[in-house]
Scaffold this active site. Structure first.
Site: not given
Ligand SMILES: Cc1ncc(COP(=O)(O)O)c(C=O)c1O
Length: 403
Positions: A139, A220, A255
């Site tokens: 990411w 994560d 999500k």
């Molecule tokens: C792999 C991953 N980790 C963490 C996050 C962060 O999520 P949040 O939107 O709750 O900050 C995302 C968001 O797209 C993600 O894809």
């Protein structure tokens, strides 16, 4: 931020360069401005239903109505956030076996991003190691978050896009070069961007490397329930916790509860004993004080309301299962239509990366109204029975073996 340029002015802002434009934001803009009726958005990272909508979940709506009627105060909750939310969420994240341990503590955060940043600040504050190993492809925001905390990002190969498979041996051998105390950032399933599925054997092997080298897992966990169900999706977390005495778990409810803009997350610290967990929590609260002082309330209040009602939990789980089933089914349809994409059918979660050149991505955008970032990452929930044929027709000429 882009690198600073000096235009001779004296003010702070004169030292700022224009940041590198965010590719996804310009993609959203271009999609909006495209006047074609038959355009397809597989770029933006939000779950969409068969009709292309990202609706508020029914369980969330019901919880919000209840909160509207009953909430008696907006007074601050404190730096750790909503304790009932954290307790209830701990059971979802860890299952009964680990959730009951008093050596697991949590702090509410603004989204999974906030949880990752808080984890990074804790690692930086302890200062034992400043290196975080990140599996590639990753990411893209990890770098911003980790660099923001002053940490160094080291990368290891996780998945080969060309071969569409995990590169397990290379990952393990690269990780065995890490120094004791280094942190390894690992996604807990529904991998963004690859959709790669890790088997229990993979998790065991990874856990063995981490524990034998004294590396700290930073999980994560942003998509629990969107893969193979809430329980199966935490398999990797459970295996890692069995093997490693310490871990940090950054969690997002944005999500799986569809709460995106409500910024709902938590950071859990798993310690070998209660006293250390207590210390971790005090430090996390102190660090959170310097980041956001107190977390936002609404999303966590919604999650707490859902998880403390059997009826709402049942409704939420049914909705989440429907989402996961839809993702699996659209993946299968895509793989059936284009057998060269068999891997996509076997992957999980919102994302997969198609092995496409940038020219192919741009051609699909220009000639067929199909919008995805240049990396070839697709959000499979942007596909549905009524646009799948258009998508496969646009994609087919760019795949190997098709003319
Ligand atoms: C792999 C991953 N980790 C963490 C996050 C962060 O999520 P949040 O939107 O709750 O900050 C995302 C968001 O797209 C993600 O894809």
């Amino acid at each position: 931020l882009g690198s600073a340029k000096d235009d001779g002015g004296a003010g702070l802002f004169c030292g700022l360069a224009d940041p590198v434009p965010d590719q996804l934001l310009s993609l959203i803009n271009d999609f909006r401005q495209d006047v074609r009726d038959q355009k397809i958005d597989v770029g933006v990272g939000v779950y969409r239903d068969d009709a292309g909508r990202a609706p508020v979940m029914l369980a969330v709506k019901a919880a919000e109505s209840w909160l509207m009627e009953t909430q008696a105060t907006k007074a601050y909750l404190g730096p750790a956030g909503d304790e009932e939310y954290l307790d209830a969420l701990q059971h979802v994240v860890f299952g009964e076996r680990f959730a009951r341990r008093d050596s697991v503590v949590g702090v509410q955060t603004p989204g999974g991003t906030g949880a990752l940043r808080l984890a990074a600040d804790l690692v930086a504050a302890v200062g034992r190691s400043r290196s975080v190993w990140v599996g590639e492809p990753a990411w893209p925001n990890y770098k911003n978050i980790l660099h923001g905390a002053g940490l160094r990002v080291r990368t290891f190969p996780h998945y080969s896009l060309a071969e569409q498979r995990l590169v397990e041996d290379r990952a393990m051998s690269e990780l065995s070069r890490a120094s004791p105390g280094d942190v390894v950032l690992i996604q807990g399933g529904c991998h963004n961007p690859t959709g790669a599925v890790c088997s229990p054997e993979y998790w065991r092997r990874l856990s063995a490397v981490l524990s034998s080298k004294g590396l700290l897992p930073l999980m994560d966990f942003a998509y629990q329930g969107l893969g193979r169900g809430l329980e199966t999706d935490r398999e990797g977390v459970e295996i890692l916790l069995e093997e490693c005495g310490e871990a940090l778990v950054a969690y997002s409810c944005d999500k799986n509860f569809g709460l995106y803009r409500e910024r709902t997350g938590a950071l859990f610290a798993v310690a070998p004993r209660q006293e250390l967990a207590r210390r971790a929590r005090s430090s996390l609260c102190a660090l959170a004080g310097g980041l956001w002082s107190m977390p936002p309330d609404h999303g966590a209040a919604v999650v707490r309301t859902i998880l403390s009602s059997e009826k709402l939990t049942r409704i939420w789980r049914t909705e989440l299962d429907t989402m996961a089933r839809r993702l699996a089914s659209i993946r299968k349809s895509l793989a059936r239509a284009l057998p060269v994409l068999a891997q996509v059918g076997a992957q999980e979660g919102l994302f997969s990366v198609l092995s496409l050149s940038e020219n192919a991505v741009l051609d699909m955008r220009k000639s067929h109204g199909v919008y995805m970032p240049l990396s070839g990452r697709v959000n499979v929930s942007g596909l549905n029975p009524s646009n799948l044929e258009q998508f496969t027709a646009a994609l087919r000429p760019h795949l190997p073996g098709y003319t």
